[in-house]
Design a protein around this motif. Structure first.
Motif, PDB file in Angstrom:
ATOM      1  N   GLU A 156      -0.779  13.725   0.437  1.00  0.00           N
ATOM      2  CA  GLU A 156      -1.691  13.292   1.483  1.00  0.00           C
ATOM      3  C   GLU A 156      -0.973  13.272   2.834  1.00  0.00           C
ATOM      4  N   LEU A 157       0.249  12.725   2.830  1.00  0.00           N
ATOM      5  CA  LEU A 157       1.043  12.697   4.064  1.00  0.00           C
ATOM      6  C   LEU A 157       1.288  14.102   4.560  1.00  0.00           C
ATOM      7  N   HIS A 158       1.590  14.980   3.606  1.00  0.00           N
ATOM      8  CA  HIS A 158       1.861  16.364   3.972  1.00  0.00           C
ATOM      9  C   HIS A 158       0.630  16.997   4.610  1.00  0.00           C
ATOM     10  N   ASN A 172      -1.750   7.792  15.417  1.00  0.00           N
ATOM     11  CA  ASN A 172      -2.543   8.022  14.220  1.00  0.00           C
ATOM     12  C   ASN A 172      -2.666   9.517  13.909  1.00  0.00           C
ATOM     13  N   GLU A 173      -1.576  10.212  14.100  1.00  0.00           N
ATOM     14  CA  GLU A 173      -1.579  11.644  13.850  1.00  0.00           C
ATOM     15  C   GLU A 173      -0.151  12.095  13.529  1.00  0.00           C
ATOM     16  N   GLY A 174      -0.052  13.092  12.655  1.00  0.00           N
ATOM     17  CA  GLY A 174       1.278  13.619  12.329  1.00  0.00           C
ATOM     18  C   GLY A 174       1.774  14.568  13.400  1.00  0.00           C
ATOM     19  N   LEU A 190      -1.679  15.492   6.204  1.00  0.00           N
ATOM     20  CA  LEU A 190      -1.880  14.920   7.534  1.00  0.00           C
ATOM     21  C   LEU A 190      -0.857  15.444   8.539  1.00  0.00           C
ATOM     22  N   LYS A 225       0.833  -1.197   0.000  1.00  0.00           N
ATOM     23  CA  LYS A 225       0.000   0.000   0.000  1.00  0.00           C
ATOM     24  C   LYS A 225       0.867   1.247   0.000  1.00  0.00           C
ATOM     25  N   PHE A 226       0.467   2.202  -0.785  1.00  0.00           N
ATOM     26  CA  PHE A 226       1.171   3.476  -0.827  1.00  0.00           C
ATOM     27  C   PHE A 226       0.261   4.591  -0.357  1.00  0.00           C
ATOM     28  N   ILE A 227       0.880   5.652   0.126  1.00  0.00           N
ATOM     29  CA  ILE A 227       0.109   6.853   0.404  1.00  0.00           C
ATOM     30  C   ILE A 227       0.850   7.973  -0.305  1.00  0.00           C
ATOM     31  N   SER A 228       0.108   8.891  -0.888  1.00  0.00           N
ATOM     32  CA  SER A 228       0.796   9.901  -1.690  1.00  0.00           C
ATOM     33  C   SER A 228       1.455  10.940  -0.785  1.00  0.00           C
ATOM     34  N   PRO A 229       2.572  11.512  -1.233  1.00  0.00           N
ATOM     35  CA  PRO A 229       3.272  12.489  -0.403  1.00  0.00           C
ATOM     36  C   PRO A 229       2.400  13.688  -0.065  1.00  0.00           C
ATOM     37  N   ILE A 275       2.379  14.589   8.636  1.00  0.00           N
ATOM     38  CA  ILE A 275       3.364  13.570   9.024  1.00  0.00           C
ATOM     39  C   ILE A 275       4.776  14.133   8.817  1.00  0.00           C
ATOM     40  N   VAL A 276       5.646  13.885   9.772  1.00  0.00           N
ATOM     41  CA  VAL A 276       7.047  14.297   9.632  1.00  0.00           C
ATOM     42  C   VAL A 276       7.848  13.091   9.158  1.00  0.00           C
ATOM     43  N   GLY A 277       8.576  13.268   8.038  1.00  0.00           N
ATOM     44  CA  GLY A 277       9.425  12.196   7.510  1.00  0.00           C
ATOM     45  C   GLY A 277      10.813  12.259   8.123  1.00  0.00           C
TER      46      GLY A 277
END
Lengths: 507, 314
Positions: free
Chosen positions: B9-11, B283-285, B13, B3-7, B15-17
């Motif tokens: 979408e992550l942004h 479940n949170e960025g 949310l 499964k992938f999530i698009s960058p 999310i910190v990479g």
């Protein structure tokens, strides 16, 4: 640092690289793609000696060819040595001379070869003079020749039989060998025996244009006339025939290098395949010197160093791939730059062989390392022990593959030992701490990156660009700096954080 | 199927990479020269003492092989139970727990008996750097054995449950309860298969759990629900965590805390490079919370005010 400074630095680096490349392509007529004429070779003879303090005269025999370039080191151009040439019947001698010198010296003589460099035809030695030698040695020689004559049919078999007789080391042969020790050695002895048998012959020395390589030495062959045909034999092994890609350097048994007033002299050869036409190289070199741009040209370096630089310049490509894999993809490898070193080693072994050998060495290494673990050694002695274990495994692989006649296995010697030892240590620790799956995953990732780098390093186009346009490392530097400031997501994080997506669907 | 999530979408949310964590938060807020303060547990303990933050009591330190003979037995004699650990150890390696004494030696938590000699060998292994990062020479710490609070006994397999709180510029950002599993071998390390359960900063109640980046709400070994458990002393936990910012001078740290039955929350260690798995557990960025803190950080506040602010806002 302000953003504007940062980006103008990046742009500056790229623009510098780009403008030098454009200059080279448009004004100096460099080709951006590897040339089609691959059969051009550069040969470089490297003469090394230590002068004794008095007058020095160094003469090097060089073959006659269509075009040649003599490239000398600085210390000669500074005027300490004068350069002469002496024409010989075939080829010539290059002579360096000085009145007084006590330094260690290195001279280079460089030769660019076209495909099908003119072959030299040489007459065979004619047998007439009766050399002076003591009666007993003459008798020994006569008996040897007579013995050989009886057991042979023609010139070819005579020569082969002669070699056998010399190997058998009977009494007279022993005495003859002793006598010839300072009279040309075994070469002189064979020569005289052939003369006595009235066989026409001569010695040939040359290089095999097999692979580009450093520090080669000349290979000796003997040619004898048998029934009007010229037959060649490997002087060492007696094997018949000259190799197809043999390049004759000199005829006769005169010494290749003579150093008067010096000691520890030796001459080695470096062969380099040129990927752009040789004529062009000469032109370019001239153009560079005229425009004072020689500093941008690696072609001005001695071949030996060029050879090193060809490899060195590929390292930035490897580093770039490492950075991309880490920062953009998120692959972590065992030892940050280990894949580059192994990709370089695999160049020598070929990919598949390299991977198999790597697997064997690492597997055996980890197994032995697990035995070592009970000893609870300190770190440095532990790594040192690992190094020795790795060398031992490499030797075992080498010997086994030699016995089993697997040529590929012997190339294990190209592996970087220290890095291998660290890899074994790291993998073992990782195995202990995080389990076999994690360790295998990490080694798999490392080998994956290694393979990518290997493929990049194999590309002729990349090799060509990096060697003839070394300014492009500035571009690579700019890209790496740019990637160093990237704070976006890594490809693998898109998978890692994919659970966020699921949640959304459920809502 | 991966499964992938698009960058983007992550942004969205927040999310910190890894790259952003390293460059924006760690490099900017954690000066290099302060790293030894958190990488060496002994240093951390000294600092905590000075700042009057509760830590497991230090019984003694063995720094040289010579001290093993001269000093170690005195320390061991004085205490019925204790823990020996390397001060620069990583991933929970090299920790030896003694729960009782017998006439001939000591007893480990699993009932195994060991002798003085075993302990001496273990300490000399620690000193030689067997468990430290990069194999550097190390010191051995002998300290109080934490008596774990019963609250988590249902949802942790054997080992040590601990609470990880991320502190940004002195404000609690996110929390996680780490629970050992059979797979993680009693260690509370997410990489080794421990479960991370998000914690609501506002009240200290656990949210769902995550194991190996996958949602897991029921403990695989004890089969009890992980969510909805109240962590005791929650406010105190946040307060001592927040104090660590002033104590170390580091702007972005992970604080690991254990709960003692009698002594309450104790600081176990600090981490200058806290992992990102906590985002999955909650479940949170992190980004939105960090941005919120950045917006108020100019205002000088006391620890209790900062904690109250976080409890109100997150």
């Amino acid at each position: 640092m302000k953003k504007i400074v940062f980006y103008s630095m990046i742009v500056g680096l790229i623009m510098t690289a780009l403008s030098i490349t454009i200059y080279k392509v448009t004004i100096l007529d460099f080709s951006l793609t590897p040339g089609s004429s691959k059969e051009n070779w550069s040969v470089e003879a490297k003469v090394q000696f230590k002068a004794k303090g008095g007058p020095v005269k160094v003469s090097l025999f060089v073959p006659p060819v269509y075009e040649e370039l003599v490239s000398l080191e600085e210390n000669i151009t500074r005027g300490e040595y004068t350069l002469f040439e002496e024409k010989l019947k075939y080829g010539k001698k290059v002579i360096w001379a000085a009145r007084k010198d006590d330094e260690k010296r290195t001279f280079y003589y460089r030769l660019d070869l076209f495909k099908g460099a003119p072959k030299i035809k040489e007459e065979l030695s004619t047998v007439e003079e009766d050399r002076f030698m003591p009666d007993n040695q003459k008798a020994n020689l006569k008996s040897l020749v007579a013995r050989t004559h009886r057991k042979s049919a023609d010139a070819e078999t005579f020569f082969l039989r002669l070699r056998q007789n010399l190997d058998e080391n009977s009494g007279d042969v022993k005495s003859l060998k002793k006598y010839y020790k300072d009279k040309g050695g075994i070469t002189g002895l064979i020569g005289d025996a052939l003369e006595m048998e009235k066989i026409k012959y001569h010695f040939v020395q040359g290089l095999i244009k097999e692979s580009a390589g450093k520090n080669q030495s000349l290979k000796s062959y003997i040619q004898v006339e048998s029934d009007g045909q010229l037959l060649s034999f490997d002087f060492e092994t007696g094997e018949k025939g000259l190799p197809e890609n043999f390049m004759i350097w000199k005829y006769g048994d005169d010494p290749l290098l003579e150093v008067v007033g010096g000691e520890n002299s030796k001459v080695t050869f470096t062969l380099l395949k040129e990927s752009i036409p040789v004529g062009k190289v000469a032109e370019l070199r001239y153009a560079f010197q005229k425009r004072g741009l020689a500093m941008f040209s690696l072609m001005a370096l001695p071949l030996n160093q060029q050879h090193t630089f060809r490899l060195l310049l590929m390292i930035p490509i490897g580093a770039l791939i490492m950075v991309i894999m880490r920062v953009l993809v998120g692959v972590t490898t065992s030892g940050t730059f280990m894949p580059i070193l192994f990709a370089l080693a695999f160049q020598q072994t070929s990919l598949l062989t390299g991977l198999i050998l790597f697997a064997i060495v690492i597997a055996a290494g980890i197994w032995i390392r697990s035995l070592l673990t009970k000893l609870n050694l300190l770190l440095v002695p532990r790594i040192a022990a690992c190094v020795i274990v790795v060398i031992f495994i490499m030797a075992t692989v080498s010997i086994l593959s030699h016995q089993l006649n697997i040529v590929a296995g012997q190339s294990v010697t190209f592996f970087p030992v220290i890095i291998l030892a660290w890899t074994v240590e790291r993998m073992f620790i990782h195995w202990e701490e995080s389990g076999a799956a994690a360790a295998l995953q990490k080694i798999g990732a490392s080998l994956f990156v290694t393979t990518l780098i290997y493929i990049a390093l194999q590309s002729d186009s990349i090799k060509h660009i990096m060697f003839y346009f070394p300014e492009q490392i500035l571009t690579i530097l700019a890209v790496i700096i740019l990637l160093g400031s990237y704070t976006g997501f890594r490809l693998l994080e898109l998978v890692r954080f994919s659970s966020f997506k699921e949640e959304k669907v459920n809502d | 199927m991966i499964k992938f999530i698009s960058p983007t979408e992550l942004h969205k949310l927040g999310i910190v990479g890894m790259n952003a964590r390293n460059r924006r938060f760690i490099m900017k807020n954690n000066p290099r020269h302060l790293y030894p303060l958190v990488d060496d547990k002994l240093e951390t303990k000294k600092l905590a003492k000075k700042a009057e933050i509760a830590v497991p009591e230090l019984y003694g330190v063995i720094e040289t092989v010579g001290q093993i003979k001269k000093k170690l037995h005195k320390i061991l004699d004085a205490h019925e139970e204790f823990v020996i650990k390397p001060s620069k150890g990583s991933g929970g390696n090299g920790i030896l727990v003694v729960v009782a004494k017998t006439p001939n030696g000591f007893v480990k938590p699993n009932g195994e008996e060991i002798t003085h000699k075993d302990i001496f060998l273990h300490v000399s292994n620690i000193l030689s750097g067997l468990y430290s990062l990069g194999g550097q020479l190390d010191t051995a710490m002998i300290e109080y054995r934490v008596k774990f609070s019963d609250v988590f006994s249902d949802i942790s397999y054997q080992g040590v449950p601990d609470v990880r709180v991320i502190i940004y510029k002195g404000y609690p950002v996110m929390g996680m309860l780490r629970l050992a599993t059979k797979e993680s071998d009693g260690k509370a390390n997410l990489h080794q298969g421990a479960i991370g359960a998000g914690v609501n900063i506002a009240d200290g109640v656990t949210l769902g759990g995550v194991c190996h980046n996958k949602v897991m709400n029921i403990h695989p070994d004890t089969e009890k629900t992980i969510s909805g458990i109240q962590i005791p002393y929650w406010k105190t936990i946040l307060e001592i965590s927040a104090k660590c910012q002033e104590m170390t001078g580091m702007g972005y740290i992970g604080v690991d805390i254990v709960l003692d039955k009698e002594l309450g929350p104790l600081i176990l260690e600090l981490n200058a490079r806290p992992g990102l798995g906590i985002q999955i557990a909650n479940n949170e960025g992190l980004r939105k919370r960090l941005d919120k803190i950045d917006a108020v950080v100019g205002e000088e506040r006391e620890v209790s005010e900062r904690v109250a602010w976080s409890m109100q806002n997150f």
